[in-house]
Design an enzyme around this catalytic site. Structure first.
Site, mmCIF file in Angstrom:
data_model
loop_
_atom_site.group_PDB
_atom_site.id
_atom_site.type_symbol
_atom_site.label_atom_id
_atom_site.label_comp_id
_atom_site.label_asym_id
_atom_site.label_seq_id
_atom_site.Cartn_x
_atom_site.Cartn_y
_atom_site.Cartn_z
ATOM 1 N N TYR A 176 32.501 40.000 39.680
ATOM 2 C CA TYR A 176 33.181 39.154 40.010
ATOM 3 C C TYR A 176 33.241 39.215 41.421
ATOM 4 O O TYR A 176 34.069 40.114 41.662
ATOM 5 C CB TYR A 176 34.666 39.020 39.021
ATOM 6 N N ASP A 224 31.682 44.792 47.435
ATOM 7 C CA ASP A 224 33.028 44.122 47.294
ATOM 8 C C ASP A 224 34.005 45.045 46.980
ATOM 9 O O ASP A 224 33.855 45.590 45.801
ATOM 10 C CB ASP A 224 32.724 42.812 46.081
ATOM 11 N N LYS A 240 43.884 42.492 47.884
ATOM 12 C CA LYS A 240 44.619 43.236 47.228
ATOM 13 C C LYS A 240 45.501 44.613 48.036
ATOM 14 O O LYS A 240 46.552 44.099 48.596
ATOM 15 C CB LYS A 240 44.070 44.032 45.742
HETATM 16 N N1 HOZ Z 1 41.106 37.468 38.991
HETATM 17 C C1 HOZ Z 1 42.178 38.168 38.519
HETATM 18 C C2 HOZ Z 1 41.537 39.326 37.545
HETATM 19 N N2 HOZ Z 1 40.246 40.095 37.615
HETATM 20 C C3 HOZ Z 1 43.250 37.403 37.895
HETATM 21 C C4 HOZ Z 1 44.174 36.979 38.914
HETATM 22 C C5 HOZ Z 1 45.236 36.445 38.468
HETATM 23 O O1 HOZ Z 1 45.497 35.834 37.640
HETATM 24 O O2 HOZ Z 1 46.513 36.886 39.301
#
Ligand code: HOZ
Length: 420
Positions: free
Chosen positions: A142, A237, A265
């Site tokens: 992802y 990534d 992050k």
């Molecule tokens: N894309 C996030 C999990 N890999 C979730 C992001 C969120 O809901 O804060």
């Protein structure tokens, strides 16, 4: 009805699915999401005043735990100087200098506002730099929600059973070629079939959005070699692994250098921050130096920079932290292996994931053999026992420096009583 349920009912009237990001809706595990009111250290408290040991950590940024006093202080100071100027500010320079010093091979960096934006921009840069159009990504990895990356994507896309999103045009998706994680021959084949056409290969050096899937020995080195042989850029990534596995992220942890790296992050400590960077020769193509356009009013926002800078400086000043995180991750993983017989538990550093399958889990296909109904039952059991896990199978457990061995043992003890 509790306060979280009430809020969720209200939210569903005015927000799609009641949330601003799909996984949070708890669709994969059932029940109403807990609305979180506050956090401190390794704990979060919901609107019904129930406190949990938190293994989500805002999906990664809270490597020092919630409300780290120094980060909080740095933010307060920045707030008192002004929230945003849309102009160059000193903390952006300090941030870029720090990242360039800490990360192997990093010579120039551009700050953006999220991991999605970082990836989208890095891919544009790779295309601009190489003059090629095609990209390789891995099934189950992802890279945020930009169009070209929503092809067999992991995380929420996978959880909702639609790894390919509606609204992505054939045009946007057709240049994204798919390989299998940990399978170098699938990458070789794509390079063979598309000679001179592939701009970049992007990979999560540790798959952390299909659960946690470590790279097989030699896999990342093999990708480096294939990219070199075929004139394509290698993009790591590191939105999740950056500053989590080591100060130099997965590049340092595995000893493989990418051409471009994307971050999010941890570099924002919980504020909305992303970044991409790499060698000067490549980064010099970014506007205003070069012809690859990318911009943002809030990019390098002073408050976000203050938070991120403090986070990174604290990580740098505590050389034993990564060793501790590694030990805690291994302790948690071993405990869960014993507590959940028949599950496959993967761990890399402070990233841990229990799959409800015999395993081994080494790629997208094997991750998908996990029994997601059992995960949902496990999630609810853990929640009832005061342990807050990701509300979806295909995510990581994040251990932070604020967790204690006792916290981990409490999670293991709760898992031991799961009768699923
Ligand atoms: N894309 C996030 C999990 N890999 C979730 C992001 C969120 O809901 O804060």
């Amino acid at each position: 009805m509790g306060r979280s349920e009430e809020l969720f009912e209200q939210a569903k009237q005015v927000m799609p699915g009641g949330v601003n990001s799909p996984v949070r809706a708890f669709n994969a595990v059932g029940g109403a999401p807990r609305f979180i009111k506050s956090g401190r250290g390794a704990r979060i408290t919901d609107e019904d005043n129930v406190t949990y040991i938190d293994f989500v950590g805002s999906w990664g940024p809270m490597i020092l735990g919630h409300r780290d006093p120094d980060v909080e202080q740095a933010v307060m100071e920045a707030v008192q100087e002004g929230l945003s100027f849309g102009a160059a500010t000193r903390r952006e320079v300090e941030m870029a200098q720090l990242i360039c010093r800490l990360v192997p091979g990093m010579e120039m960096v551009r700050m953006v506002n999220s991991g999605t934006e970082a990836v989208m921009s890095a891919l544009r840069l790779a295309r601009g730099y190489t003059g090629r159009e095609k990209l390789i990504k891995f099934a189950g990895c992802y890279h945020g929600h930009s169009d070209s990356m929503l092809v067999k994507a992991g995380s929420g896309a996978l959880t909702n059973g639609k790894p390919d999103s509606a609204g992505v045009t054939r045009g946007a998706a057709q240049d994204t070629l798919l390989a299998q994680y940990n399978d170098l021959s699938s990458v070789e084949q794509l390079f063979r079939e598309n000679p001179g056409e592939i701009a970049a290969l992007i990979v999560e050096p540790v798959g952390a959005n299909m659960g946690v899937v470590p790279p097989a020995p030699g896999f990342l080195q093999g990708l480096r070699k294939l990219c070199d042989e075929n004139g394509a850029l290698l993009i790591f990534d590191e939105v999740i692994t950056g500053f989590r596995l080591a100060l130099g992220g997965a590049q340092e942890y595995y000893g493989v250098q990418a051409d471009l790296v994307t971050y999010g992050k941890i570099i924002g400590a919980g504020m909305p921050v992303g970044a991409y960077g790499g060698k000067k020769a490549i980064m010099s193509q970014v506007s205003p130096l070069g012809s690859v356009y990318q911009a943002g009013t809030l990019s390098g926002n002073p408050v976000a920079m203050a938070a991120g800078l403090c986070n990174l400086r604290k990580l740098e000043s505590d050389p034993s932290l990564y060793e501790r995180l590694e030990k805690m991750g291994a302790h948690l993983a071993d405990g869960l292996r014993q507590a959940l017989p028949g599950c496959a538990v993967n761990q890399v550093g402070s990233l841990v994931c229990a799959f409800f399958t015999e395993g081994p889990v080494t790629d997208f296909a094997s991750a998908q053999t996990s029994d997601t109904h059992r995960y949902a039952a496990y999630f609810s059991h853990m929640l009832k026992n005061g342990i807050y896990l990701a509300p979806a199978q295909f995510e990581a457990m994040f251990v932070s420096g604020a967790h204690t061995m006792e916290d981990l043992d409490r999670a293991i003890a709760a898992a031991r009583t799961f009768q699923g």
